[in-house]
Design a protein around this motif. Structure first.
Motif, short mmCIF file in Angstrom:
data_model
loop_
_atom_site.label_atom_id
_atom_site.label_comp_id
_atom_site.label_asym_id
_atom_site.label_seq_id
_atom_site.Cartn_x
_atom_site.Cartn_y
_atom_site.Cartn_z
N PRO A 112 0.69 -1.13 -0.02
CA PRO A 112 0.11 0.09 -0.01
C PRO A 112 0.82 1.33 -0.08
O PRO A 112 0.21 2.42 0.44
CB PRO A 112 -0.85 -0.24 1.49
N TRP A 113 2.18 1.01 -0.31
CA TRP A 113 2.90 2.34 -0.54
C TRP A 113 3.57 2.46 -1.88
O TRP A 113 3.84 1.40 -2.63
CB TRP A 113 4.34 2.43 0.55
N SER A 114 3.67 3.49 -2.57
CA SER A 114 4.18 3.73 -3.75
C SER A 114 5.77 3.91 -3.40
O SER A 114 6.36 4.44 -2.69
CB SER A 114 3.97 4.97 -4.72
N PHE A 115 6.69 3.06 -4.46
CA PHE A 115 7.95 3.07 -4.53
C PHE A 115 8.62 2.80 -5.73
O PHE A 115 8.25 2.53 -6.54
CB PHE A 115 8.60 2.21 -3.15
N THR A 116 9.89 3.16 -5.80
CA THR A 116 10.97 2.80 -7.01
C THR A 116 12.23 2.20 -6.41
O THR A 116 12.89 2.59 -5.53
CB THR A 116 11.46 3.96 -7.69
N ALA A 117 12.08 1.09 -7.07
CA ALA A 117 13.44 0.23 -6.79
C ALA A 117 14.42 0.01 -7.96
O ALA A 117 14.01 0.12 -9.23
CB ALA A 117 13.02 -1.17 -6.31
N VAL A 118 15.71 0.14 -7.52
CA VAL A 118 16.72 0.18 -8.63
C VAL A 118 17.74 -1.17 -8.21
O VAL A 118 18.24 -1.19 -7.04
CB VAL A 118 17.57 1.21 -8.96
N GLN A 119 18.01 -1.99 -9.14
CA GLN A 119 19.06 -3.07 -8.86
C GLN A 119 19.97 -3.14 -10.03
O GLN A 119 19.90 -2.98 -11.22
CB GLN A 119 18.45 -4.34 -8.93
N ARG A 120 21.30 -3.03 -9.59
CA ARG A 120 22.33 -3.08 -10.37
C ARG A 120 23.39 -4.37 -10.10
O ARG A 120 23.78 -4.64 -9.06
CB ARG A 120 23.47 -1.79 -10.15
N LEU A 121 23.66 -4.91 -11.11
CA LEU A 121 24.54 -5.94 -11.08
C LEU A 121 25.67 -5.83 -12.20
O LEU A 121 25.50 -5.59 -13.20
CB LEU A 121 23.84 -7.31 -11.68
N GLU A 133 18.51 -0.72 -4.30
CA GLU A 133 18.09 0.58 -3.63
C GLU A 133 16.43 0.68 -3.91
O GLU A 133 15.81 0.33 -4.88
CB GLU A 133 18.90 1.88 -4.35
N ILE A 134 15.95 1.09 -2.69
CA ILE A 134 14.32 1.51 -2.84
C ILE A 134 14.45 2.93 -2.50
O ILE A 134 14.95 3.35 -1.53
CB ILE A 134 13.75 0.57 -1.94
N ARG A 135 13.48 3.58 -3.00
CA ARG A 135 13.08 4.90 -2.55
C ARG A 135 11.64 5.15 -2.42
O ARG A 135 10.80 4.57 -3.17
CB ARG A 135 13.30 5.99 -3.96
N ASN A 136 11.11 5.79 -1.36
CA ASN A 136 9.83 5.80 -0.96
C ASN A 136 8.95 7.00 -1.94
O ASN A 136 9.37 8.13 -1.34
CB ASN A 136 9.57 6.09 0.42
N ASP A 137 8.37 6.88 -2.53
CA ASP A 137 7.69 7.57 -3.65
C ASP A 137 6.06 8.11 -2.92
O ASP A 137 5.52 8.79 -3.51
CB ASP A 137 7.50 7.24 -4.92
N ASP A 138 6.01 7.62 -1.80
CA ASP A 138 4.44 7.67 -1.22
C ASP A 138 4.36 9.01 -0.50
O ASP A 138 5.47 9.77 -0.14
CB ASP A 138 4.10 6.40 -0.53
N ARG A 139 3.25 9.30 0.37
CA ARG A 139 3.32 10.46 1.04
C ARG A 139 3.60 10.27 2.37
O ARG A 139 3.53 11.36 3.15
CB ARG A 139 1.66 11.22 0.72
N GLY A 140 3.49 8.97 3.00
CA GLY A 140 3.75 8.82 4.28
C GLY A 140 4.94 7.80 4.50
O GLY A 140 5.27 7.28 3.48
#
Length: 276
Positions: A112-121, A133-140
């Motif tokens: 129930p939260w928006s996020f962006t995940a990035v994986q580098r190999l 890496e994960i970034r919280n794109d939500d309001r809470g």
């Protein structure tokens, strides 16, 4: 997509941001994904995001609100391993030795939260470098635990060695209950054979960030960064075992062990698989 550097070769796929194979000098270090496999459990490795391992019965309370997550894999009672391993990621950058994949994910009933995940190999002459890496794109603020789920091949592998502070014991549904000394199932600090009489599916906390896999073609070192726990899955009689660097124990959000990620903030975890 195939990557190579020195003695190392790796095949990756955007489905689940998965590693399909990892070889050194032509031998499988991670188990080989079967040709045409459609079940993400068959992959050689996948990222754990936005949570690692299980959330008990899909129920969590966060900032005074109760959330119910549906099951996310057939045969599994509890939502497992987050959402990233079951979704297609975008390849945003790649070359002969590396690939970066990204998943922008809006909130829904599975999380129930928006996020962006990035994986580098990335491969180098010593082995694999993985970064998540994960970034919280939500309001809470949202709860987060991260990790990696490599399936190591047992072909040529005989023992595992690592040091940790304690182990989480589990009930019959493999949910954590209480802690015990790290040598509860045997002394891993002295190296234990991979052939064990009982299933081990437990999280070792206060891990020192290093583990050694003894192999007949040269030992392998597993290292974690920002991952103070190591989840061991050692099923008797199988051709693989798992040693998973994670940021927190299973069901972390219900044990006050999940990280609190504020809106716009990021969190990272890293893993290396190299020659020892």
């Amino acid at each position: 997509m195939k990557l190579a550097c020195g003695p190392w070769e790796m095949v990756v796929a955007p489905e689940g941001a998965a590693i399909l194979s990892l070889r050194r000098n032509g031998r499988d270090i991670l188990r080989l994904t079967p040709q045409g496999a459609s079940d993400p459990f068959d992959h050689a490795c996948f990222p754990l995001v936005p949570y690692a391992n299980r959330i008990a019965f899909g129920t969590l309370e966060w900032e005074g609100r109760l959330h119910h997550l549906p099951r996310n894999h057939p045969g599994q009672t509890h939502p497992l391993h987050g959402t990233g391993w079951r979704e297609r990621w975008d390849i945003v950058e790649s070359d002969a030795k590396s690939v970066t994949m990204q998943r922008e994910r809006p909130a829904d009933r599975h999380w129930p939260w928006s996020f962006t995940a990035v994986q580098r190999l990335e491969l180098d002459a010593e082995g694999l470098n993985a970064w998540l890496e994960i970034r919280n794109d939500d309001r809470g603020a949202m709860p987060v635990s991260l990790g990696f789920h490599p399936y190591f091949s047992r072909d040529g592998a005989t023992a595992l060695q690592f040091e940790a502070g304690h182990v989480w014991l589990a009930d019959d549904q493999m949910l954590p209950t209480k802690t015990a000394p790290a040598d509860h199932f045997g002394d891993w600090s002295a190296a234990l054979p991979l052939e064990q009489p009982q299933l081990i599916d437990h999280c070792y906390a206060d891990w020192n960030g290093s583990a050694i896999v003894t192999r007949d073609d040269g030992d392998i070192r597993l290292a974690g960064s920002g991952t103070p726990a190591l989840h061991i899955f050692l099923p008797p009689g199988e051709a693989f075992f798992c040693a998973e660097p994670v940021t927190a124990m299973p069901d972390a959000v219900n044990h006050d062990e999940a990280a609190v990620l504020a809106p716009g903030k990021t969190m990272q975890a890293g893993m290396r698989i190299t020659s020892a």
